[in-house]
Motif scaffolding. Sequence first.
Motif, PDB file in Angstrom:
ATOM      1  N   SER A  10       0.885  -1.275  -0.068  1.00 37.80           N
ATOM      2  CA  SER A  10      -0.057  -0.145   0.005  1.00 37.80           C
ATOM      3  C   SER A  10       0.696   1.228   0.061  1.00 37.80           C
ATOM      4  O   SER A  10       2.106   1.252  -0.358  1.00 37.80           O
ATOM      5  N   THR A  11       0.389   2.250   0.457  1.00 37.23           N
ATOM      6  CA  THR A  11       1.035   3.461   0.478  1.00 37.23           C
ATOM      7  C   THR A  11       1.448   3.825   2.134  1.00 37.23           C
ATOM      8  O   THR A  11       0.819   3.501   3.034  1.00 37.23           O
ATOM      9  N   GLN A  12       2.418   4.836   2.297  1.00 29.99           N
ATOM     10  CA  GLN A  12       2.535   5.268   3.763  1.00 29.99           C
ATOM     11  C   GLN A  12       1.355   6.123   4.059  1.00 29.99           C
ATOM     12  O   GLN A  12       0.884   6.049   5.198  1.00 29.99           O
ATOM     13  N   GLU A  16      -9.428   6.665   3.646  1.00 31.07           N
ATOM     14  CA  GLU A  16     -10.437   5.839   4.041  1.00 31.07           C
ATOM     15  C   GLU A  16     -10.897   4.799   2.982  1.00 31.07           C
ATOM     16  O   GLU A  16     -11.153   3.558   3.327  1.00 31.07           O
ATOM     17  N   SER A  17     -10.484   4.949   1.688  1.00 31.52           N
ATOM     18  CA  SER A  17     -10.970   4.184   0.605  1.00 31.52           C
ATOM     19  C   SER A  17     -10.015   3.246   0.549  1.00 31.52           C
ATOM     20  O   SER A  17     -10.161   2.018   0.418  1.00 31.52           O
ATOM     21  N   ALA A  18      -8.683   3.364   0.562  1.00 32.84           N
ATOM     22  CA  ALA A  18      -7.457   2.403   0.672  1.00 32.84           C
ATOM     23  C   ALA A  18      -7.720   1.401   1.815  1.00 32.84           C
ATOM     24  O   ALA A  18      -7.335   0.206   1.598  1.00 32.84           O
ATOM     25  N   GLU A  19      -8.011   2.069   3.172  1.00 33.70           N
ATOM     26  CA  GLU A  19      -8.023   1.257   4.192  1.00 33.70           C
ATOM     27  C   GLU A  19      -9.267   0.095   3.989  1.00 33.70           C
ATOM     28  O   GLU A  19      -9.253  -0.879   4.540  1.00 33.70           O
ATOM     29  N   SER A  20     -10.225   0.654   3.544  1.00 33.68           N
ATOM     30  CA  SER A  20     -11.672  -0.075   3.482  1.00 33.68           C
ATOM     31  C   SER A  20     -11.171  -1.236   2.683  1.00 33.68           C
ATOM     32  O   SER A  20     -11.640  -2.555   2.839  1.00 33.68           O
ATOM     33  N   ASP A  35      -1.132 -15.879   6.776  1.00 37.72           N
ATOM     34  CA  ASP A  35      -0.704 -14.869   7.684  1.00 37.72           C
ATOM     35  C   ASP A  35      -0.382 -13.630   6.845  1.00 37.72           C
ATOM     36  O   ASP A  35       0.499 -13.291   5.894  1.00 37.72           O
ATOM     37  N   ALA A  36      -1.281 -12.564   6.778  1.00 34.37           N
ATOM     38  CA  ALA A  36      -1.513 -11.485   5.792  1.00 34.37           C
ATOM     39  C   ALA A  36      -1.418 -10.172   6.673  1.00 34.37           C
ATOM     40  O   ALA A  36      -1.632 -10.121   8.034  1.00 34.37           O
ATOM     41  N   ARG A  37      -0.625  -9.240   6.021  1.00 29.86           N
ATOM     42  CA  ARG A  37      -0.321  -8.145   6.615  1.00 29.86           C
ATOM     43  C   ARG A  37      -0.268  -6.751   5.476  1.00 29.86           C
ATOM     44  O   ARG A  37      -0.004  -7.254   4.301  1.00 29.86           O
ATOM     45  N   VAL A  38      -0.446  -5.565   5.826  1.00 28.21           N
ATOM     46  CA  VAL A  38      -0.383  -4.514   4.972  1.00 28.21           C
ATOM     47  C   VAL A  38       0.869  -3.600   5.263  1.00 28.21           C
ATOM     48  O   VAL A  38       1.550  -3.570   6.445  1.00 28.21           O
ATOM     49  N   GLU A  39       1.965  -3.543   4.246  1.00 25.14           N
ATOM     50  CA  GLU A  39       3.123  -2.865   4.270  1.00 25.14           C
ATOM     51  C   GLU A  39       3.115  -1.749   3.265  1.00 25.14           C
ATOM     52  O   GLU A  39       2.811  -1.946   2.117  1.00 25.14           O
ATOM     53  N   PRO A  40       3.912  -0.481   3.710  1.00 24.71           N
ATOM     54  CA  PRO A  40       4.018   0.480   2.351  1.00 24.71           C
ATOM     55  C   PRO A  40       4.827  -0.100   1.436  1.00 24.71           C
ATOM     56  O   PRO A  40       5.891  -0.639   1.813  1.00 24.71           O
ATOM     57  N   TRP A  41       4.680  -0.038   0.300  1.00 28.50           N
ATOM     58  CA  TRP A  41       5.526  -0.574  -0.852  1.00 28.50           C
ATOM     59  C   TRP A  41       6.895   0.183  -0.674  1.00 28.50           C
ATOM     60  O   TRP A  41       7.705  -0.556  -1.163  1.00 28.50           O
ATOM     61  N   ASP A  42       7.101   1.094  -0.186  1.00 31.19           N
ATOM     62  CA  ASP A  42       8.644   2.033  -0.236  1.00 31.19           C
ATOM     63  C   ASP A  42       9.169   1.543   1.061  1.00 31.19           C
ATOM     64  O   ASP A  42      10.270   2.277   1.723  1.00 31.19           O
ATOM     65  N   ALA A  43       8.646   0.565   1.975  1.00 33.18           N
ATOM     66  CA  ALA A  43       9.311   0.517   3.285  1.00 33.18           C
ATOM     67  C   ALA A  43      10.422  -0.657   3.038  1.00 33.18           C
ATOM     68  O   ALA A  43      10.644  -1.271   1.860  1.00 33.18           O
ATOM     69  N   ALA A  44      11.717  -0.283   3.478  1.00 37.03           N
ATOM     70  CA  ALA A  44      12.920  -1.083   3.642  1.00 37.03           C
ATOM     71  C   ALA A  44      12.589  -2.574   3.727  1.00 37.03           C
ATOM     72  O   ALA A  44      11.848  -2.995   4.190  1.00 37.03           O
ATOM     73  N   THR A  61      -1.165   1.176  -3.873  1.00 36.98           N
ATOM     74  CA  THR A  61       0.129   1.987  -4.125  1.00 36.98           C
ATOM     75  C   THR A  61      -0.152   3.095  -4.977  1.00 36.98           C
ATOM     76  O   THR A  61       0.247   3.256  -5.912  1.00 36.98           O
ATOM     77  N   TRP A  62      -1.311   3.977  -4.393  1.00 39.96           N
ATOM     78  CA  TRP A  62      -1.722   5.009  -5.463  1.00 39.96           C
ATOM     79  C   TRP A  62      -0.812   6.315  -5.436  1.00 39.96           C
ATOM     80  O   TRP A  62      -1.360   7.249  -6.118  1.00 39.96           O
ATOM     81  N   ASP A  63       0.086   6.105  -4.805  1.00 41.74           N
ATOM     82  CA  ASP A  63       1.419   7.064  -5.171  1.00 41.74           C
ATOM     83  C   ASP A  63       2.235   6.867  -6.028  1.00 41.74           C
ATOM     84  O   ASP A  63       3.175   7.657  -6.446  1.00 41.74           O
ATOM     85  N   TYR A  64       2.275   5.705  -6.436  1.00 42.86           N
ATOM     86  CA  TYR A  64       3.552   5.289  -7.613  1.00 42.86           C
ATOM     87  C   TYR A  64       3.698   6.147  -8.726  1.00 42.86           C
ATOM     88  O   TYR A  64       4.774   6.098  -9.326  1.00 42.86           O
ATOM     89  N   THR A  65       2.419   6.858  -9.385  1.00 39.77           N
ATOM     90  CA  THR A  65       2.849   7.589 -10.523  1.00 39.77           C
ATOM     91  C   THR A  65       3.568   8.813 -10.282  1.00 39.77           C
ATOM     92  O   THR A  65       4.125   9.462 -11.130  1.00 39.77           O
ATOM     93  N   TRP A  66       3.773   9.190  -9.075  1.00 42.45           N
ATOM     94  CA  TRP A  66       4.460  10.387  -8.567  1.00 42.45           C
ATOM     95  C   TRP A  66       5.811   9.820  -8.712  1.00 42.45           C
ATOM     96  O   TRP A  66       7.030  10.631  -9.029  1.00 42.45           O
ATOM     97  N   ARG A  67       6.197   8.497  -8.618  1.00 46.94           N
ATOM     98  CA  ARG A  67       7.501   7.926  -8.275  1.00 46.94           C
ATOM     99  C   ARG A  67       7.703   6.645  -9.408  1.00 46.94           C
ATOM    100  O   ARG A  67       8.174   5.739  -8.685  1.00 46.94           O
TER     101      ARG A  67
END
Length: 281
Positions: A10-12, A16-20, A35-44, A61-67
């Motif tokens: 996901s994103t950092q 509300e829409s992403a969380e849902s 065993d599932a969890r959410v992590e920001p894509w840009d986490a080390a 990962t709705w911020d990827y187009t910026w980067r």
Amino acid sequence: MIKPTVIIASTQERSESAESENLLLLAALTERGADARVEPWDAAEEVAGWSAADLVTVRTTWDYTWRRDEFLSWAKSTDAVTMLQNPLAVMEWNSHKRYLVELARAGVPVVPTTLIPAGGPYELLGPDPLVMKPAVAAGGRGAYLGPGSDLNGTLADLLSKGDVLIQPVVESIATEGEISLIKIGNKWSHAVRKIPAAGGFLVQESHGGRMEDYEATARELEIAESALGCSPAPVHAARVDLVRFNGEPVVMELELIEPDLFLRRSPQEAGRLADALLEKL
């Protein structure tokens, strides 16, 4: 049985829409023994543990187009150590809207699209109304509508930053909106109609648009399937956005990286999405 480990990328920044979307999938995966969890894509790596996962699914990962370059570099390194969904080849192809030109060449009905490369020569635009947008963007960011002759300065500015798409104005969006067809696994699961605010041309809720449930026609499903057939690899989930142009449905966008699947409108489809992911293992 060993529990499979699935990371939802996901994103950092939370929304509300992403969380849902993520929480519904997280619950469905957990119910199925993952065993599932959410992590920001840009986490080390040492924080997220990408290589320890059996599967990483790119979801919000709705911020990827910026980067884009940084995102694709992450996707490539993640793909090297675990299973990535959708596949890396799909993300590389779908992250630049030149794919619309390629779909048209393959015979898929699309909104007529001209791609102008950054830094290259181009002719000044005429007086006809048109839509102009960056070739790497999402959510209507950087989109302009107006007489072409009024947008030449805008075009020069956009070209200084990247490739640009030029399209005719799709008049039907104002009255009929944009249709989003969602496929999960091997089934077209649900669809929504997105309608812009009065006087607007952008259908996203962030721009004042609204959504309603929709039942796709056989022709719309046929066109959506033909667009998906051009993907460089099979996908577990997809969204195809259609509009009506000259009386016929055509592809506006093909979303194969991080599509909003509108699970919050059809929460039962989260289970189908979890099944489609776990079947990859």
